[in-house]
Scaffold this motif. Structure first.
Motif, mmCIF file in Angstrom:
data_model
loop_
_atom_site.group_PDB
_atom_site.id
_atom_site.type_symbol
_atom_site.label_atom_id
_atom_site.label_comp_id
_atom_site.label_asym_id
_atom_site.label_seq_id
_atom_site.Cartn_x
_atom_site.Cartn_y
_atom_site.Cartn_z
ATOM 1 N N ALA A 104 0.825 -1.206 0.000
ATOM 2 C CA ALA A 104 0.000 0.000 0.000
ATOM 3 C C ALA A 104 0.859 1.256 0.000
ATOM 4 C CB ALA A 104 -0.925 -0.002 1.214
ATOM 5 N N LEU A 105 1.978 1.226 0.718
ATOM 6 C CA LEU A 105 2.862 2.388 0.756
ATOM 7 C C LEU A 105 3.385 2.716 -0.637
ATOM 8 C CD1 LEU A 105 4.567 4.533 2.161
ATOM 9 C CD2 LEU A 105 6.282 2.757 2.600
ATOM 10 N N VAL A 106 3.906 1.722 -1.350
ATOM 11 C CA VAL A 106 4.465 1.959 -2.685
ATOM 12 C C VAL A 106 3.373 2.407 -3.650
ATOM 13 C CG1 VAL A 106 5.648 0.908 -4.644
ATOM 14 C CG2 VAL A 106 6.327 0.308 -2.311
ATOM 15 N N LEU A 107 2.226 1.741 -3.619
ATOM 16 C CA LEU A 107 1.141 2.049 -4.558
ATOM 17 C C LEU A 107 0.620 3.470 -4.392
ATOM 18 C CD1 LEU A 107 -0.941 1.030 -6.708
ATOM 19 C CD2 LEU A 107 -2.441 0.561 -4.760
ATOM 20 N N PHE A 108 0.163 3.805 -3.191
ATOM 21 C CA PHE A 108 -0.515 5.079 -3.009
ATOM 22 C C PHE A 108 0.461 6.247 -2.899
ATOM 23 C CE2 PHE A 108 -3.721 2.000 -1.867
ATOM 24 C CZ PHE A 108 -4.811 2.484 -2.550
ATOM 25 N N ALA A 109 1.659 6.003 -2.401
ATOM 26 C CA ALA A 109 2.640 7.083 -2.369
ATOM 27 C C ALA A 109 3.053 7.466 -3.784
ATOM 28 C CB ALA A 109 3.863 6.674 -1.554
ATOM 29 N N SER A 110 3.290 6.471 -4.635
ATOM 30 C CA SER A 110 3.707 6.770 -6.006
ATOM 31 C C SER A 110 2.591 7.442 -6.798
ATOM 32 C CB SER A 110 4.164 5.491 -6.717
ATOM 33 O OG SER A 110 3.144 4.505 -6.726
ATOM 34 N N GLY A 123 0.314 24.926 -11.359
ATOM 35 C CA GLY A 123 0.184 26.124 -10.552
ATOM 36 C C GLY A 123 -0.800 26.032 -9.409
ATOM 37 N N GLU A 124 -1.271 24.831 -9.076
ATOM 38 C CA GLU A 124 -2.174 24.683 -7.934
ATOM 39 C C GLU A 124 -1.411 24.966 -6.637
ATOM 40 O OE1 GLU A 124 -3.860 20.810 -8.148
ATOM 41 O OE2 GLU A 124 -4.901 21.182 -10.043
ATOM 42 N N LYS A 125 -2.098 25.577 -5.703
ATOM 43 C CA LYS A 125 -1.485 25.921 -4.427
ATOM 44 C C LYS A 125 -2.231 25.242 -3.291
ATOM 45 C CE LYS A 125 0.095 30.434 -6.101
ATOM 46 N NZ LYS A 125 0.054 31.894 -5.887
ATOM 47 N N THR A 126 -1.486 24.831 -2.295
ATOM 48 C CA THR A 126 -2.101 24.158 -1.161
ATOM 49 C C THR A 126 -1.192 24.295 0.051
ATOM 50 O OG1 THR A 126 -3.131 22.095 -0.418
ATOM 51 C CG2 THR A 126 -1.042 21.904 -1.606
ATOM 52 N N SER A 127 -1.603 23.710 1.160
ATOM 53 C CA SER A 127 -0.810 23.748 2.381
ATOM 54 C C SER A 127 0.276 22.681 2.349
ATOM 55 C CB SER A 127 -1.716 23.525 3.604
ATOM 56 O OG SER A 127 -0.946 23.295 4.764
ATOM 57 N N LEU A 128 1.528 23.114 2.387
ATOM 58 C CA LEU A 128 2.620 22.151 2.434
ATOM 59 C C LEU A 128 2.589 21.361 3.741
ATOM 60 C CD1 LEU A 128 5.585 24.148 0.848
ATOM 61 C CD2 LEU A 128 4.155 22.387 -0.193
ATOM 62 N N TRP A 129 2.090 22.001 4.805
ATOM 63 C CA TRP A 129 1.979 21.290 6.079
ATOM 64 C C TRP A 129 1.007 20.120 5.960
ATOM 65 C CZ3 TRP A 129 5.304 21.266 9.737
ATOM 66 C CH2 TRP A 129 6.074 22.395 10.024
ATOM 67 N N GLY A 130 -0.078 20.315 5.224
ATOM 68 C CA GLY A 130 -1.016 19.216 5.035
ATOM 69 C C GLY A 130 -0.389 18.056 4.303
ATOM 70 N N GLY A 136 3.926 12.034 6.043
ATOM 71 C CA GLY A 136 4.611 11.558 7.244
ATOM 72 C C GLY A 136 3.792 10.527 7.991
ATOM 73 N N GLY A 137 2.495 10.794 8.148
ATOM 74 C CA GLY A 137 1.638 9.839 8.833
ATOM 75 C C GLY A 137 1.532 8.534 8.083
ATOM 76 N N LEU A 138 1.457 8.613 6.748
ATOM 77 C CA LEU A 138 1.357 7.391 5.954
ATOM 78 C C LEU A 138 2.627 6.558 6.045
ATOM 79 C CD1 LEU A 138 -0.434 5.813 3.980
ATOM 80 C CD2 LEU A 138 0.735 7.021 2.129
ATOM 81 N N ILE A 139 3.771 7.226 6.016
ATOM 82 C CA ILE A 139 5.041 6.503 6.116
ATOM 83 C C ILE A 139 5.143 5.780 7.454
ATOM 84 C CG2 ILE A 139 7.541 6.806 6.309
ATOM 85 C CD1 ILE A 139 7.282 9.037 4.210
ATOM 86 N N ASP A 267 -0.131 2.723 15.024
ATOM 87 C CA ASP A 267 -0.908 2.699 13.795
ATOM 88 C C ASP A 267 -2.118 3.619 13.885
ATOM 89 O OD1 ASP A 267 0.818 0.840 12.669
ATOM 90 O OD2 ASP A 267 -0.342 -0.866 13.410
ATOM 91 N N ILE A 268 -2.790 3.581 15.019
ATOM 92 C CA ILE A 268 -3.980 4.411 15.198
ATOM 93 C C ILE A 268 -3.619 5.890 15.154
ATOM 94 C CG2 ILE A 268 -5.822 5.020 16.801
ATOM 95 C CD1 ILE A 268 -5.761 2.116 17.776
ATOM 96 N N LEU A 269 -2.530 6.268 15.846
ATOM 97 C CA LEU A 269 -2.100 7.663 15.854
ATOM 98 C C LEU A 269 -1.662 8.112 14.467
ATOM 99 C CD1 LEU A 269 -0.091 7.768 19.216
ATOM 100 C CD2 LEU A 269 -2.383 8.670 18.760
ATOM 101 N N ALA A 270 -0.934 7.253 13.771
ATOM 102 C CA ALA A 270 -0.482 7.593 12.421
ATOM 103 C C ALA A 270 -1.658 7.750 11.473
ATOM 104 C CB ALA A 270 0.480 6.521 11.914
ATOM 105 N N ALA A 271 -2.674 6.889 11.632
ATOM 106 C CA ALA A 271 -3.867 6.998 10.796
ATOM 107 C C ALA A 271 -4.552 8.342 11.019
ATOM 108 C CB ALA A 271 -4.828 5.849 11.110
ATOM 109 N N GLY A 272 -4.608 8.777 12.264
ATOM 110 C CA GLY A 272 -5.202 10.073 12.559
ATOM 111 C C GLY A 272 -4.433 11.214 11.916
ATOM 112 N N VAL A 273 -3.100 11.114 11.907
ATOM 113 C CA VAL A 273 -2.279 12.153 11.277
ATOM 114 C C VAL A 273 -2.528 12.190 9.773
ATOM 115 C CG1 VAL A 273 0.093 12.844 10.769
ATOM 116 C CG2 VAL A 273 -0.510 12.074 13.067
ATOM 117 N N VAL A 274 -2.650 11.018 9.153
ATOM 118 C CA VAL A 274 -2.931 10.962 7.720
ATOM 119 C C VAL A 274 -4.237 11.665 7.400
ATOM 120 C CG1 VAL A 274 -3.476 9.447 5.782
ATOM 121 C CG2 VAL A 274 -1.602 8.857 7.310
#
Length: 293
Positions: A104-110, A123-130, A136-139, A267-274
Motif C-alpha cells: 500500500a505504501l508503494v502504490l498510493f505514495a507513487s 500552478g495549484e497551491k495548497t498547504s505544504l503542512w497538510g 509523514g503519517g502514511l510513512i 498505527d492508530i495515531l499515524a492513521a489520525g495524522v494521515v
C-alpha cells in the motif's frame, strides 16, 4: 423539487465530501478483495486481473446499453485502457510477494506523488503542512516489517501506482465519466484475454477467488471508478492525490474488522495524522480557489 435545487445539492461541499468518502471506501474494499483472493485462495494473479477487468467491462457495457450510449474509441481512451490494464495486472502480481503495508505504501505514495507533481506544475497551491502531515503519517503507518520486501515486487507495485495516477489524471480530461470509464474497461478486455493466453500454463481459476475478482471488477472497480472520475473533476489534482492517502488507512481498518488483523497504538495515531493531513490539504486547496466546477 426543482432542477436547480438538485444541481445545488449535487454541487454542495457536503455532497462532494460524502461521495468522496464512499469512493475511498470502495477502493479500500477493492484492495481488501484482492488481498483476500491472492493470499487466501489459489487463484493466480493473471486470472484474477483478467476476471476483474472483464467483469468491469461487462457491467459498464450493460449500463451504457441501458442509457443508449455507444462506447467511444479515441487515442486517449486507448491510452487509458492500457494504463488501467497495467495497473490491474501489476497490482495483482505485486501482491504475491508484498505484505499489506509495504504494498500500500508503494502504490498510493507513487500515485499521489505523480498527481501532486502534476498539480504543482499547473500552478495549484495548497498547504505544504497538510502534505507533510499526510505523507509523514502514511510513512509511519505503513513502515515495513523487519524483513524488507523483495525488490521485484516493490517495482511492480511502483508501476501500478504510476499507472493508477496517470489513469486518474486522464479521467479528469475526459468528457463523460461513464463513457470514458466503460471504454477503458472494454478496450482492456483484449489485453486481458492475451494475458490469459500468455499465462495459460499457470492459470488456476479458484471459484472463491473468481467471486472476489467478479465483485472487485463489477462493483468496487468499475462503479467505483465512474464515481471517482466525477469526483476527480470537482477538485484540484493536489487534493485528489492527497485524498487517496486515506485508502491504505481505510483498507487497514477493513482488515481489522474482516480479517482479524491488529492495529497498534502507533498505527492508530499515524492513521489520525494521515486523515488530518488529507483534511488540511483539501480545505486549503479549496480556499485557494483551485477547485474545478
Amino acid at each position: 423539487m426543482t432542477i436547480s435545487t438538485v444541481v445545488s445539492r449535487f454541487s454542495s461541499p457536503w455532497f462532494l465530501l460524502a461521495v468522496t468518502a464512499l469512493t475511498m471506501l470502495a477502493f479500500a474494499a477493492n484492495s481488501l478483495l484482492t488481498r483476500m483472493a491472492l493470499q487466501e485462495t489459489s487463484i493466480d494473479p493473471a486470472s484474477f486481473s483478467s476476471i476483474r477487468l472483464i467483469a468491469g467491462a461487462v457491467t459498464l457495457a450493460c449500463i451504457l446499453a441501458v442509457k443508449g450510449i455507444k462506447p467511444s474509441v479515441t487515442p486517449t481512451g486507448l491510452l487509458s485502457a492500457a494504463l488501467l490494464f497495467t495497473y490491474a495486472v501489476a497490482f495483482s502480481f505485486a501482491y504475491r510477494g508484498l505484505d499489506t503495508g509495504a504494498g500500500a505504501l508503494v502504490l498510493f505514495a507513487s500515485s499521489q506523488l505523480l498527481m501532486m507533481s502534476f498539480g504543482l506544475v499547473r500552478g495549484e497551491k495548497t498547504s505544504l503542512w497538510g502534505i507533510v502531515l499526510a505523507l509523514g503519517g502514511l510513512i509511519v503507518f505503513l513502515l515495513p516489517s523487519d524483513t524488507s520486501a523483495p525488490l521485484r515486487y516493490s517495482a511492480m507495485m511502483l508501476v501500478a501506482g504510476i499507472a493508477w495516477g496517470s489513469f486518474s489524471l486522464l479521467g479528469r480530461a475526459g468528457g463523460s465519466a461513464l463513457n470514458s470509464t466503460a471504454s477503458s474497461f472494454i478496450l482492456a478486455v483484449p489485453l486481458s484475454l492475451a494475458l490469459l493466453w500468455f499465462q495459460c500454463d499457470q492459470l488456476d481459476i479458484n471459484p472463491v477467488g473468481a467471486c472476489y475478482a467478479l465483485l472487485s471488477g463489477s462493483v468496487t472497480s468499475a462503479l467505483g471508478y465512474v464515481v471517482w472520475y466525477w469526483v476527480r473533476t470537482q477538485m484540484a489534482a493536489i487534493t485528489a492525490g492527497t485524498v487517496q492517502l486515506s485508502v491504505p488507512v481505510l483498507s487497514a481498518i477493513l482488515g481489522v474488522l474482516l480479517l482479524d488483523e491488529t492495529l497498534s497504538l502507533r498505527d492508530i495515531l499515524a492513521a489520525g495524522v494521515v486523515l488530518l493531513g488529507v483534511a488540511l490539504t483539501s480545505w486549503t486547496t479549496r480556499k485557494a480557489g483551485s477547485v474545478i466546477h
